[in-house]
Write a protein that holds these residues in place. Structure first.
Motif, PDB file in Angstrom:
ATOM      1  N   SER A 135       0.830  -1.208   0.000  1.00 18.10           N
ATOM      2  CA  SER A 135       0.000   0.000   0.000  1.00 18.10           C
ATOM      3  C   SER A 135       0.863   1.256   0.000  1.00 18.10           C
ATOM      4  CB  SER A 135      -0.914  -0.007   1.228  1.00 18.10           C
ATOM      5  OG  SER A 135      -1.712   1.154   1.273  1.00 18.10           O
TER       6      SER A 135
ATOM      7  N   GLY B 175       1.247   3.938  -2.951  1.00 16.41           N
ATOM      8  CA  GLY B 175       1.042   5.354  -2.665  1.00 16.41           C
ATOM      9  C   GLY B 175       2.166   6.209  -3.215  1.00 16.41           C
TER      10      GLY B 175
ATOM     11  N   HIS C 220      -4.040   0.688  -3.734  1.00 12.00           N
ATOM     12  CA  HIS C 220      -3.430   1.387  -2.594  1.00 12.00           C
ATOM     13  C   HIS C 220      -4.372   1.392  -1.392  1.00 12.00           C
ATOM     14  CE1 HIS C 220      -1.626   4.496  -0.132  1.00 12.00           C
ATOM     15  NE2 HIS C 220      -2.656   5.313  -0.343  1.00 12.00           N
TER      16      HIS C 220
END
Length: 429
Positions: free
Chosen positions: A148, A152, A171
């Motif tokens: 994640s 990002g 994400h």
């Protein structure tokens, strides 16, 4: 600084500040003057990274701090400041829409998370009921959280514009759906029997539920990425069944223990309720979308209400339950060297944590459900109607009351010194 208590206190401060911003944003939407999109990102990153993840790290450290060699405390101090620098960078980068700052913060966050993950694995091996399945789940959760953060970073850098929509979904859902849900579910199954001083009613059922959970979550993630509602509904139905078995096992364990009530057990059980509710509402949303003519319209307020059943109902209750379980024992261990005198001090701290816990749970729960009530009222009432305004402010007041009660009790527990320290201070005075 750098101790588990530092992570607890700072993480809760992040949650309080972010919650106030989120409540202000919700009231703004209801009043027809929503806050800028940047502040919504500030709210999300402040809550999840600065608050939830930081307190989770503190909870793991609290279990292992008694075994932590003093020589490693400098590294922990560096990790504490590094983590908060990363969280601050994400929040500031969100507010300024500065991709470079968010990229730098994401890199720092990944670097800081690595030693925290190693510490967590060492911690969990000392817990009663630990198995290799838990090791697999926490490793998978850590990989999902790392993915994640990396996704990002790719989003902040705008390096793959054609894949922006899919990257954004991945994400969000890899960190929340797989990372935090796996950590929360596994931690509750470890923590609730521990707080009840009783083994899990059916270890086999507990292992089976945890084994099936990642497959259901992976199916949901696949459905979201492919925008396939049938896949989402199939995986969601499986997830709901697995969670029902998981919750039934924990409820049987609680019932066999005599149905005791404390801040820790009641918050963890309430988190279970909201986890099931979130899964059930998710299925309803899926069937609504799949209908050729949607039964009910679904907009921004409904999405906010749905997601906050998970954020407030599941995550916040689980976090507060974890704090109620670990904070008194951690403080007693650090502040009272004598094993004979320690239980009395811990009992005093437990008593503080258990005060008003029914009111605390009720205000947080009904405040969260109030958001759903506001969203449902928009199906029959205009946004500016007195009914929706009253329900919105009532939810605001309930949530603020619950957060305030938790803050007061955390402050009281931390400020309460052992009787020997108080007697010594009074003697000097």
């Amino acid at each position: 600084m750098g101790s588990a208590l530092s992570f607890h206190v700072t993480g809760w401060a992040w949650i309080v500040i972010s919650a106030l911003l989120g409540l202000a944003g919700f009231i703004g939407i209801v009043r027809g003057s929503p806050l800028p999109a940047e502040l919504r990102l500030v709210h999300v990153h402040g809550t999840l990274v600065g608050g939830v993840l930081q307190i989770l790290i503190g909870l793991y450290l609290a279990s292992a701090e008694q075994l932590q060699p003093p020589t490693k405390r400098a590294g922990r101090l560096l990790g504490f400041f590094g983590y908060n620098v990363a969280a601050s960078g994400l929040v500031l980068g969100s507010a300024l829409r500065n991709g470079d700052l968010m990229i730098a913060a994401g890199v720092v966050l990944v670097v800081v998370m690595l030693p925290s993950a190693r510490q967590a694995f060492r911690t969990f091996r000392t817990w009663p009921g630990w198995t290799s399945l838990y090791a697999f789940l926490f490793a998978l959760a850590f990989l999902a959280l790392s993915a994640s953060v990396i996704l990002g970073i790719l989003l902040a850098g705008r390096w793959l514009p054609l894949w922006h929509g899919m990257l954004r979904l991945a994400h969000l859902h890899s960190g929340l759906l797989i990372g935090l849900v796996l950590i929360g579910v596994a931690s509750i199954q470890l923590g609730l029997p521990y707080s009840l001083h009783r083994p899990l009613k059916s270890p086999g059922l507990g292992q089976a539920a945890l084994l099936l959970l990642p497959a259901c979550l992976a199916g949901l993630l696949t459905g979201f990425l492919l925008a396939s509602v049938p896949i989402q509904l199939t995986a969601g139905t499986g997830l709901f069944i697995v969670l029902c078995l998981y919750a039934a096992n924990l409820l049987r364990t609680w019932s066999a223990a005599g149905q005791p009530g404390s801040a820790a057990t009641d918050h963890l059980l309430t988190a279970l309720f909201f986890l099931l509710l979130t899964a059930l509402i998710g299925l309803a949303v899926g069937y609504n979308v799949l209908s050729s003519v949607p039964i009910m319209p679904y907009g921004t307020l409904h999405l906010i209400a749905y997601t906050h059943q998970a954020f407030i109902g599941f995550l916040l209750h689980a976090i507060v339950g974890g704090l109620a379980l670990t904070l008194p024992s951690m403080l007693a261990r650090h502040r009272v060297p004598s094993h004979k005198k320690r239980p009395a001090y811990q009992a005093e701290l437990d008593s503080i944590m258990n005060r008003w816990h029914t009111i605390q749970i009720a205000t947080l729960s009904f405040g969260s459900l109030g958001l759903a009530l506001v969203a449902s009222l928009t199906w029959s009432l205009p946004l500016g109607s007195p009914g929706i305004q009253a329900a919105s402010w009532s939810s605001f007041a309930l949530l603020l009351t619950g957060v305030t009660l938790v803050t007061i009790k955390l402050t009281q527990v931390i400020a309460t010194r052992p009787a020997s320290d108080r007697s010594s201070h009074e003697h000097k005075v």
